[in-house]
Design a protein around this motif. Sequence first.
Motif, mmCIF file in Angstrom:
data_model
loop_
_atom_site.group_PDB
_atom_site.id
_atom_site.type_symbol
_atom_site.label_atom_id
_atom_site.label_comp_id
_atom_site.label_asym_id
_atom_site.label_seq_id
_atom_site.Cartn_x
_atom_site.Cartn_y
_atom_site.Cartn_z
ATOM 1 N N ARG A 167 -7.416 4.733 -10.219
ATOM 2 C CA ARG A 167 -7.250 3.381 -9.703
ATOM 3 C C ARG A 167 -7.132 2.429 -10.888
ATOM 4 N NH1 ARG A 167 -11.657 2.028 -5.838
ATOM 5 N NH2 ARG A 167 -12.976 1.908 -7.681
ATOM 6 N N SER B 96 -1.122 -3.980 -3.397
ATOM 7 C CA SER B 96 -1.542 -2.606 -3.656
ATOM 8 C C SER B 96 -0.355 -1.684 -3.429
ATOM 9 C CB SER B 96 -2.721 -2.200 -2.758
ATOM 10 O OG SER B 96 -2.318 -2.151 -1.411
ATOM 11 N N GLU C 48 -3.794 -2.036 -7.759
ATOM 12 C CA GLU C 48 -4.208 -3.092 -6.846
ATOM 13 C C GLU C 48 -4.663 -4.318 -7.622
ATOM 14 O OE1 GLU C 48 -7.470 -1.615 -4.566
ATOM 15 O OE2 GLU C 48 -8.860 -1.597 -6.265
ATOM 16 N N GLY D 136 0.785 -1.218 0.000
ATOM 17 C CA GLY D 136 0.000 0.000 0.000
ATOM 18 C C GLY D 136 0.822 1.275 0.000
ATOM 19 N N LEU E 291 -3.757 4.428 -7.650
ATOM 20 C CA LEU E 291 -3.720 3.223 -6.820
ATOM 21 C C LEU E 291 -3.692 2.008 -7.729
ATOM 22 C CD1 LEU E 291 -4.031 1.608 -4.152
ATOM 23 C CD2 LEU E 291 -6.521 1.856 -4.442
ATOM 24 N N SER F 100 -6.901 -1.682 -11.504
ATOM 25 C CA SER F 100 -6.979 -3.023 -10.909
ATOM 26 C C SER F 100 -6.587 -4.063 -11.951
ATOM 27 C CB SER F 100 -8.398 -3.306 -10.407
ATOM 28 O OG SER F 100 -8.771 -2.360 -9.427
#
Length: 280
Positions: A269, A184, A131, A116, A129, A271
């Motif tokens: 973000r 992350s 992740e 993180g 971010l 993913s």
Amino acid sequence: MSKFFSEETSAEAVNSRMGDRANPRLKQVMSSLVVHLHAFIKDVQLTQSEWETAIDFLTQTGQVCSSERQEFILLSDTLGASMLVDAINNRRPSGATENTVLGPFHVKGAPEREMGAAISFDGKGESCLFEGRVTDVEGRGISGARIDVWSDNAEGFYDVQQPDIQPKWNNRGTFTTGADGSYSFIGIKPVSYPIPHDGPVGQMLRKLGRHPYRPAHMHFIVTAPDFQKLVTHTFVADDGYMTSDAVFGVKETLIAPYERLQDAATLWRSSFNFVLAPSS
């Protein structure tokens, strides 16, 4: 067959000179190279002037090479040869994440960071971010997987290209997954950038009407005991160079979503799950 060289039997004449003591694999590779090279010359009816231009181009390519720059690898990349070798040597079962080229800017020994944590330290770029999970082909999380990540900064340069400008280890780090295989970290949304194009390879690209740009991407090396090493990128889905990557590194399965966030700790973000293939 005649023992003398002729246009018709040129490849056979060259290959017949290889001795019995030659390494079998070397003999196989060189014999095939001679056959294809001679077939190419005959196919295009290469002129003496074109041959001299080719020799000059290769000479210049070698002269540009140094401990900091490998122009021959750049040539291999822009001709798609690097990606083809990578594809042949990294065939994986259905569902496993695909490999792509390592690139010249990986640095061993990037700092271990807490899951993180942020990896961008120059204060530039749009925060993102990253992740997802690291799993096997059955979807089971892999604990203890090591994830080595790196990217360019918001101006399209890696830290090693600007050692006097960027902080050391900027946009780099390594992370280790927990029990469920999740990962992350906070970086920046990568940007597209040009490969070095001030040498012979850049001149070749210009003459071919090609650009030198790579689409925006984040680099990953993912390793875990009993699984194949994964060297890959994830690509920014809406990048304008997605279908014209100068080094042919994009694979459709590696295009990642980038979601714009509202009232969140980061602006973006992304993913993406990595699926590792077993080592045997």
